[in-house]
Design a protein around this motif. Structure first.
Motif, short mmCIF file in Angstrom:
data_model
loop_
_atom_site.label_atom_id
_atom_site.label_comp_id
_atom_site.label_asym_id
_atom_site.label_seq_id
_atom_site.Cartn_x
_atom_site.Cartn_y
_atom_site.Cartn_z
N GLY A 267 30.89 -57.68 34.53
CA GLY A 267 29.50 -57.50 34.14
C GLY A 267 28.86 -58.87 34.07
N ASP A 268 28.26 -59.18 32.91
CA ASP A 268 27.62 -60.48 32.75
C ASP A 268 28.57 -61.55 32.23
N ALA A 269 29.75 -61.14 31.83
CA ALA A 269 30.69 -62.10 31.24
C ALA A 269 31.50 -62.79 32.32
N LEU A 270 31.81 -64.06 32.07
CA LEU A 270 32.67 -64.81 33.01
C LEU A 270 33.99 -65.12 32.31
N VAL A 271 35.08 -64.86 33.01
CA VAL A 271 36.40 -65.00 32.41
C VAL A 271 37.22 -65.96 33.25
N LYS A 272 37.90 -66.91 32.56
CA LYS A 272 38.77 -67.86 33.29
C LYS A 272 40.17 -67.29 33.36
N VAL A 273 40.76 -67.30 34.54
CA VAL A 273 42.15 -66.86 34.67
C VAL A 273 42.91 -67.86 35.53
N SER A 274 44.23 -67.78 35.48
CA SER A 274 45.04 -68.64 36.33
C SER A 274 44.81 -68.23 37.79
N GLY A 275 44.65 -69.22 38.66
CA GLY A 275 44.33 -68.91 40.04
C GLY A 275 45.52 -68.42 40.85
N GLU A 276 46.74 -68.72 40.38
CA GLU A 276 47.92 -68.46 41.19
C GLU A 276 48.04 -67.02 41.64
N SER A 277 47.79 -66.09 40.71
CA SER A 277 48.01 -64.69 41.06
C SER A 277 46.90 -64.14 41.94
N LEU A 278 45.83 -64.94 42.16
CA LEU A 278 44.72 -64.47 43.01
C LEU A 278 44.62 -65.27 44.31
N SER A 279 45.61 -66.14 44.55
CA SER A 279 45.48 -67.05 45.69
C SER A 279 45.33 -66.27 46.99
N GLY A 280 44.47 -66.77 47.85
CA GLY A 280 44.23 -66.10 49.14
C GLY A 280 43.10 -65.09 49.10
N LEU A 281 42.61 -64.75 47.91
CA LEU A 281 41.51 -63.78 47.84
C LEU A 281 40.18 -64.45 48.20
N GLU A 282 39.31 -63.69 48.86
CA GLU A 282 37.98 -64.19 49.20
C GLU A 282 37.06 -64.07 47.98
N LYS A 283 36.04 -64.91 47.97
CA LYS A 283 35.00 -64.80 46.94
C LYS A 283 34.42 -63.38 46.98
N SER A 284 34.06 -62.85 45.83
CA SER A 284 33.51 -61.50 45.68
C SER A 284 34.55 -60.39 45.80
N ALA A 285 35.81 -60.75 46.03
CA ALA A 285 36.85 -59.71 46.13
C ALA A 285 37.01 -59.02 44.77
N ALA A 286 37.42 -57.75 44.83
CA ALA A 286 37.65 -57.00 43.59
C ALA A 286 38.99 -57.43 42.99
N VAL A 287 39.01 -57.61 41.68
CA VAL A 287 40.27 -57.95 41.00
C VAL A 287 40.47 -57.04 39.80
N ASP A 288 41.74 -56.84 39.45
CA ASP A 288 42.07 -56.13 38.21
C ASP A 288 42.31 -57.17 37.12
N LEU A 289 41.49 -57.08 36.10
CA LEU A 289 41.59 -58.02 34.99
C LEU A 289 42.31 -57.31 33.85
N PHE A 290 43.31 -57.98 33.27
CA PHE A 290 44.03 -57.40 32.13
C PHE A 290 43.65 -58.15 30.87
N VAL A 291 43.14 -57.41 29.90
CA VAL A 291 42.69 -58.02 28.65
C VAL A 291 43.43 -57.34 27.49
N ARG A 292 44.13 -58.15 26.69
CA ARG A 292 44.84 -57.62 25.52
C ARG A 292 43.82 -57.14 24.48
#
Ligand code: ATP
Ligand code: MG
Length: 366
Positions: A267-292
């Motif tokens: 949404g409007d929030a920006l979240v920082k995550v480690s890049g390693e698990s997303l390497s190779g993804l294009e900008k705007s790609a859909a990701v699954d974010l896990f939040v405890r």
């Protein structure tokens, strides 16, 4: 994975090297490599049927591998019978001999190893003292509580001075408070004796609280091997993220990717995550974010960047309150410390959810 990848070679007490086990067409273990350090407490954690018991049985010698090798203290064990492996065991159903007394149950393994009477009596007494059963030597198992029976089973495993202790869900039949105290006691004994231990459970709380390292398994493979804090904070894949601890899965969008860090928009929030698990993804790609659940906080719905929703369930947990909050058709679990949440955000209340923006994990959308 390299053999002994995670422990110093010469300190490895138990080593599974590319171990495979099949039952007809079921692959119970698929090239599992795992090194357990000397005096280390390693837990195999995973859902039912993932191969935990099979791996223990291979270490014990109840089963032989179809591929790969198992060594204990540097010695190849594939063709060594169980009684020569120096293994102490405690299984899911810890069947004590019902007609034997506590002392006779504990002495059994020493008798079969032909340990002389005087030494046997001393070792049985020591083992019973260690598990706090002094004075109960002459009782029969049926005259003991579940926790006491469990201690007899533990004493029976310890009395042979094993090189390795193998424990398969030893506390699953106990109620919660007894289980917690047995967990603490087992860990104290294990540390005191410096005993290399492989412990099996499907209870992630038990695995996180007891282990030096946890091997998270699924479908015959180890998905991640690491310290409890690493497995919890930095899960290696979506399976580990969902299986270990409570987690919320949300669909986000990759905004940017720098050397090691990626930014994901939710949404409007920006979240920082480690890049390693997303390497190779294009900008705007859909990701699954896990939040405890503890990384969410309840805020006013008009807060900037808050995810908007309403409270649909309150679960009072004593020290904290779990709120289920419905947001755009999805339920999120939010953990609020203390007990104020019950009054402050009643059922149906419109709320906002804020995210602690640097502690989440993300993977390419499934
Ligand atoms: N003797 C056997 N014959 C055939 N299949 C078996 C046998 N033992 C285990 N399996 C199968 O191998 C797989 C792994 O079983 P295993 O007992 O190791 O699982 P587990 O992780 O210990 O599960 P649980 O948590 O339920 O105890 C399962 O699919 C199981 O059905
Ligand atoms: Mg099992």
């Amino acid at each position: 994975m390299k053999p002994s990848a995670n422990v110093e070679g010469e300190q490895t007490a138990v080593h599974f090297d590319a171990v495979t086990k099949r039952f007809d067409d079921v692959v119970a273990l698929n090239a599992v490599t795992l090194g357990v350090g000397r005096s280390e407490f390693v837990t195999l954690l995973g859902p039912s049927g993932c191969g935990k018991t099979t791996l223990l049985k291979l270490a014990a010698g109840f089963l032989g591998p179809d591929g790969g090798s198992i060594s204990i203290e540097g010695k190849r064990m594939n063709d060594i019978p169980t009684y020569q492996r120096g293994i102490g065991m405690m299984f899911q159903n810890y069947a004590l001999f019902p007609h034997m007394s506590v002392a006779e149950n504990v002495a059994y393994g020493l008798k079969t190893r032909r340990v002389p009477r005087v030494e046997r009596d001393k070792r049985v007494a020591d083992a019973l003292a260690l598990v706090k059963l002094k004075g109960m030597e002459n009782r029969k198992p049926r005259q003991l509580s579940g926790g006491q029976q469990q201690r007899v089973a533990l004493a029976r495993a310890l009395v042979i001075n094993p090189t390795v202790l193998l424990l398969d869900e030893p506390f699953s039949a106990l109620d919660k408070s007894l289980r917690t105290s047995m967990q603490v006691e087992l860990r104290e004994i294990q540390r005191k004796l410096g005993l290399t231990t492989i412990f099996v459970t499907h209870d992630q709380g038990e695995a996180l609280s007891m282990s030096d390292r946890v091997a998270v398994m699924s479908e015959g493979r180890i998905r991640q091997l690491g310290r409890p804090v690493d497995v919890y904070r930095s899960p290696a894949d979506p399976f580990v993220a969902s299986f270990v601890g409570d987690n919320n899965r949300l669909r986000g969008q990759l905004v940017s990717m720098q050397a090691k860090q990626a930014i994901v928009a939710l949404g409007d929030a920006l979240v920082k995550v480690s890049g390693e698990s997303l390497s190779g993804l294009e900008k705007s790609a859909a990701v699954d974010l896990f939040v405890r659940p503890e990384q969410f906080s309840v805020v006013a719905p008009e807060e900037p960047c808050a995810i908007k929703g309403s409270v649909v369930a309150q679960i009072y947990q004593g020290g904290h309150v779990d709120l289920q909050i419905e947001c755009a058709g999805e339920r999120l679990l939010v953990r609020s410390p203390g007990e104020q949440a019950v009054l402050r955000w009643p059922m149906g209340a419109p709320v906002g959810i804020g995210i602690q923006a640097d502690r989440c994990s993300a993977f390419p959308a499934a």
